[in-house]
Design a protein around this motif. Structure first.
Motif, PDB file in Angstrom:
ATOM      1  N   LYS A 160       0.814  -1.213   0.000  1.00  5.44           N
ATOM      2  CA  LYS A 160       0.000   0.000   0.000  1.00  5.44           C
ATOM      3  C   LYS A 160       0.849   1.267   0.000  1.00  5.44           C
ATOM      4  CE  LYS A 160      -3.783   2.153   2.537  1.00  5.44           C
ATOM      5  NZ  LYS A 160      -4.700   2.049   3.714  1.00  5.44           N
ATOM      6  N   GLU A 161       1.973   1.294   0.754  1.00  2.18           N
ATOM      7  CA  GLU A 161       2.806   2.482   0.850  1.00  2.18           C
ATOM      8  C   GLU A 161       3.406   2.850  -0.512  1.00  2.18           C
ATOM      9  OE1 GLU A 161       3.161   4.437   3.392  1.00  2.18           O
ATOM     10  OE2 GLU A 161       1.889   3.202   4.683  1.00  2.18           O
ATOM     11  N   LYS A 162       3.917   1.841  -1.189  1.00  2.00           N
ATOM     12  CA  LYS A 162       4.475   2.109  -2.510  1.00  2.00           C
ATOM     13  C   LYS A 162       3.406   2.567  -3.495  1.00  2.00           C
ATOM     14  CE  LYS A 162       8.486  -0.952  -2.255  1.00  2.00           C
ATOM     15  NZ  LYS A 162       9.220  -2.089  -2.877  1.00  2.00           N
ATOM     16  N   ALA A 163       2.238   1.978  -3.365  1.00  2.05           N
ATOM     17  CA  ALA A 163       1.139   2.376  -4.255  1.00  2.05           C
ATOM     18  C   ALA A 163       0.746   3.822  -3.987  1.00  2.05           C
ATOM     19  CB  ALA A 163      -0.058   1.451  -4.066  1.00  2.05           C
ATOM     20  N   LEU A 164       0.741   4.221  -2.685  1.00  2.00           N
ATOM     21  CA  LEU A 164       0.402   5.603  -2.337  1.00  2.00           C
ATOM     22  C   LEU A 164       1.440   6.568  -2.879  1.00  2.00           C
ATOM     23  CD1 LEU A 164      -1.566   7.429  -0.818  1.00  2.00           C
ATOM     24  CD2 LEU A 164      -0.176   7.086   1.244  1.00  2.00           C
ATOM     25  N   LEU A 165       2.685   6.212  -2.822  1.00  2.00           N
ATOM     26  CA  LEU A 165       3.751   7.072  -3.334  1.00  2.00           C
ATOM     27  C   LEU A 165       3.625   7.271  -4.847  1.00  2.00           C
ATOM     28  CD1 LEU A 165       6.353   8.623  -2.715  1.00  2.00           C
ATOM     29  CD2 LEU A 165       7.625   6.485  -3.126  1.00  2.00           C
ATOM     30  N   ILE A 166       3.303   6.213  -5.542  1.00  2.00           N
ATOM     31  CA  ILE A 166       3.141   6.312  -7.008  1.00  2.00           C
ATOM     32  C   ILE A 166       1.933   7.172  -7.354  1.00  2.00           C
ATOM     33  CG2 ILE A 166       2.579   4.979  -9.077  1.00  2.00           C
ATOM     34  CD1 ILE A 166       4.362   2.760  -7.991  1.00  2.00           C
ATOM     35  N   LEU A 167       0.864   7.059  -6.583  1.00  2.00           N
ATOM     36  CA  LEU A 167      -0.323   7.865  -6.845  1.00  2.00           C
ATOM     37  C   LEU A 167      -0.056   9.351  -6.582  1.00  2.00           C
ATOM     38  CD1 LEU A 167      -3.144   5.560  -5.413  1.00  2.00           C
ATOM     39  CD2 LEU A 167      -2.598   6.030  -7.802  1.00  2.00           C
ATOM     40  N   LYS A 168       0.773   9.673  -5.560  1.00  4.06           N
ATOM     41  CA  LYS A 168       1.141  11.067  -5.327  1.00  4.06           C
ATOM     42  C   LYS A 168       1.932  11.629  -6.508  1.00  4.06           C
ATOM     43  CE  LYS A 168       1.216  10.930  -0.246  1.00  4.06           C
ATOM     44  NZ  LYS A 168       2.068  11.043   0.982  1.00  4.06           N
ATOM     45  N   LYS A 169       2.865  10.785  -7.025  1.00  4.42           N
ATOM     46  CA  LYS A 169       3.635  11.213  -8.201  1.00  4.42           C
ATOM     47  C   LYS A 169       2.705  11.429  -9.398  1.00  4.42           C
ATOM     48  CE  LYS A 169       7.434   9.725 -11.161  1.00  4.42           C
ATOM     49  NZ  LYS A 169       8.407   8.636 -11.461  1.00  4.42           N
ATOM     50  N   LYS A 170       1.743  10.539  -9.508  1.00  2.00           N
ATOM     51  CA  LYS A 170       0.780  10.673 -10.601  1.00  2.00           C
ATOM     52  C   LYS A 170      -0.032  11.954 -10.453  1.00  2.00           C
ATOM     53  CE  LYS A 170      -3.275   8.414 -12.586  1.00  2.00           C
ATOM     54  NZ  LYS A 170      -4.185   9.497 -12.233  1.00  2.00           N
ATOM     55  N   ARG A 171      -0.366  12.295  -9.226  1.00  2.00           N
ATOM     56  CA  ARG A 171      -1.132  13.539  -9.005  1.00  2.00           C
ATOM     57  C   ARG A 171      -0.320  14.756  -9.410  1.00  2.00           C
ATOM     58  NH1 ARG A 171      -5.916  15.832  -9.170  1.00  2.00           N
ATOM     59  NH2 ARG A 171      -6.022  17.659  -7.794  1.00  2.00           N
ATOM     60  N   TYR A 172       0.962  14.753  -9.094  1.00  2.00           N
ATOM     61  CA  TYR A 172       1.831  15.860  -9.493  1.00  2.00           C
ATOM     62  C   TYR A 172       1.918  15.963 -11.023  1.00  2.00           C
ATOM     63  CZ  TYR A 172       6.109  18.560 -10.176  1.00  2.00           C
ATOM     64  OH  TYR A 172       7.025  19.489 -10.593  1.00  2.00           O
ATOM     65  N   GLN A 173       2.031  14.847 -11.668  1.00  2.00           N
ATOM     66  CA  GLN A 173       2.076  14.848 -13.127  1.00  2.00           C
ATOM     67  C   GLN A 173       0.746  15.318 -13.731  1.00  2.00           C
ATOM     68  OE1 GLN A 173       3.224  10.810 -13.942  1.00  2.00           O
ATOM     69  NE2 GLN A 173       5.432  11.237 -13.826  1.00  2.00           N
ATOM     70  N   ASP A 174      -0.308  15.008 -13.031  1.00  2.00           N
ATOM     71  CA  ASP A 174      -1.627  15.461 -13.500  1.00  2.00           C
ATOM     72  C   ASP A 174      -1.720  16.985 -13.467  1.00  2.00           C
ATOM     73  OD1 ASP A 174      -4.178  15.377 -14.424  1.00  2.00           O
ATOM     74  OD2 ASP A 174      -5.087  14.678 -12.556  1.00  2.00           O
ATOM     75  N   GLN A 175      -1.133  17.601 -12.414  1.00  2.00           N
ATOM     76  CA  GLN A 175      -1.106  19.054 -12.335  1.00  2.00           C
ATOM     77  C   GLN A 175      -0.246  19.646 -13.461  1.00  2.00           C
ATOM     78  OE1 GLN A 175       0.225  19.927  -8.360  1.00  2.00           O
ATOM     79  NE2 GLN A 175      -1.702  19.275  -7.394  1.00  2.00           N
ATOM     80  N   LEU A 176       0.890  18.985 -13.751  1.00  2.00           N
ATOM     81  CA  LEU A 176       1.733  19.431 -14.868  1.00  2.00           C
ATOM     82  C   LEU A 176       0.976  19.334 -16.192  1.00  2.00           C
ATOM     83  CD1 LEU A 176       5.200  17.811 -13.998  1.00  2.00           C
ATOM     84  CD2 LEU A 176       4.522  20.214 -13.769  1.00  2.00           C
ATOM     85  N   LEU A 177       0.162  18.310 -16.290  1.00  2.00           N
ATOM     86  CA  LEU A 177      -0.622  18.127 -17.517  1.00  2.00           C
ATOM     87  C   LEU A 177      -1.628  19.264 -17.697  1.00  2.00           C
ATOM     88  CD1 LEU A 177      -0.829  16.043 -19.794  1.00  2.00           C
ATOM     89  CD2 LEU A 177      -2.693  14.966 -18.537  1.00  2.00           C
ATOM     90  N   ASP A 178      -2.224  19.705 -16.609  1.00  2.00           N
ATOM     91  CA  ASP A 178      -3.167  20.831 -16.685  1.00  2.00           C
ATOM     92  C   ASP A 178      -2.448  22.119 -17.107  1.00  2.00           C
ATOM     93  OD1 ASP A 178      -5.233  19.185 -15.949  1.00  2.00           O
ATOM     94  OD2 ASP A 178      -5.094  19.693 -13.811  1.00  2.00           O
ATOM     95  N   LYS A 179      -1.248  22.333 -16.525  1.00  2.00           N
ATOM     96  CA  LYS A 179      -0.482  23.532 -16.903  1.00  2.00           C
ATOM     97  C   LYS A 179      -0.074  23.473 -18.376  1.00  2.00           C
ATOM     98  CE  LYS A 179       1.426  24.395 -12.289  1.00  2.00           C
ATOM     99  NZ  LYS A 179       2.666  24.481 -11.466  1.00  2.00           N
TER     100      LYS A 179
END
Length: 206
Positions: A57-76
């Motif tokens: 679960k911890e590793k999965a949470l870390l990957i999802l946080k990275k994905k969220r950051y990339q999602d913000q970059l995608l919006d920009k």
């Protein structure tokens, strides 16, 4: 042999054209980056799902946080692409406006030259002369229509008919109705005898 088709006319590249080209290149790069981030985010989402299935679960949470950051970059990135496209459209529309302005300027100069060739006073003079000619013709028509009585009209028609009849009489002569007399035919023997006796009479006379 030389160039059979002649030299190709060089296209003039303006600063606006260069600016539009650079903006489009930046837009295309951002779209490529956007596509790359989207594919990477989908892979990380699948990886996070796999980690959750494996109990990590911890590793999965870390990957999802990275994905969220990339999602913000995608919006920009999407906003930057929109801004670039809007700027390209504004420049291209400004170029069209400049061409329209140049066309209006050329047309205005042409009208000024035409107005200089034909002044307002000249136009007014021509219009006045035209109106005077129309009025003069109208007065003549009214005078002719009102001065001739019915008797004059009949006389004019009679004269026209007489002229027409006279021209018809001159075209062909009249053919006599009486038959022409027939010419009597002479016998060939008597004609020869009459011709033979003529020299004898002339000798006796001598």
């Amino acid at each position: 042999m030389g160039n059979l088709f002649g030299k190709k006319k060089a296209t003039r590249v303006t600063e606006q054209d260069r600016a539009v080209l650079q903006l489009k290149q930046q837009r295309d790069k951002l779209k490529q980056y956007q596509k790359k981030i989207t594919l990477q985010m989908e892979k990380e989402r699948q990886l996070a799902k796999q980690l959750l299935n494996d109990g990590k679960k911890e590793k999965a949470l870390l990957i999802l946080k990275k994905k969220r950051y990339q999602d913000q970059l995608l919006d920009k990135t999407e906003n930057q692409i929109s801004n670039l496209e809007r700027m390209v459209q504004d420049i291209e529309f400004a170029q069209i406006e400049m061409k329209v302005f140049e066309g209006l300027k050329v047309g205005n100069d042409c009208l000024k030259k035409m107005h200089e060739m034909l002044s307002l006073e000249e136009v007014e003079r021509i219009m006045d002369e035209t109106q005077d000619s129309i009025e003069y013709q109208r007065q003549i028509d009214e005078m002719l229509a009102g001065s001739l009585t019915q008797e004059d009209e009949d006389a004019v028609l009679a004269e026209l008919e007489a002229i027409t009849q006279g021209e018809a009489d001159l075209e062909l002569p009249e053919v006599p109705d009486e038959e022409l007399p027939e010419v009597p035919e002479q016998e060939p023997g008597r004609e020869k005898e009459r011709v033979k006796k003529k020299p004898e009479r002339e000798m006796l006379a001598l």
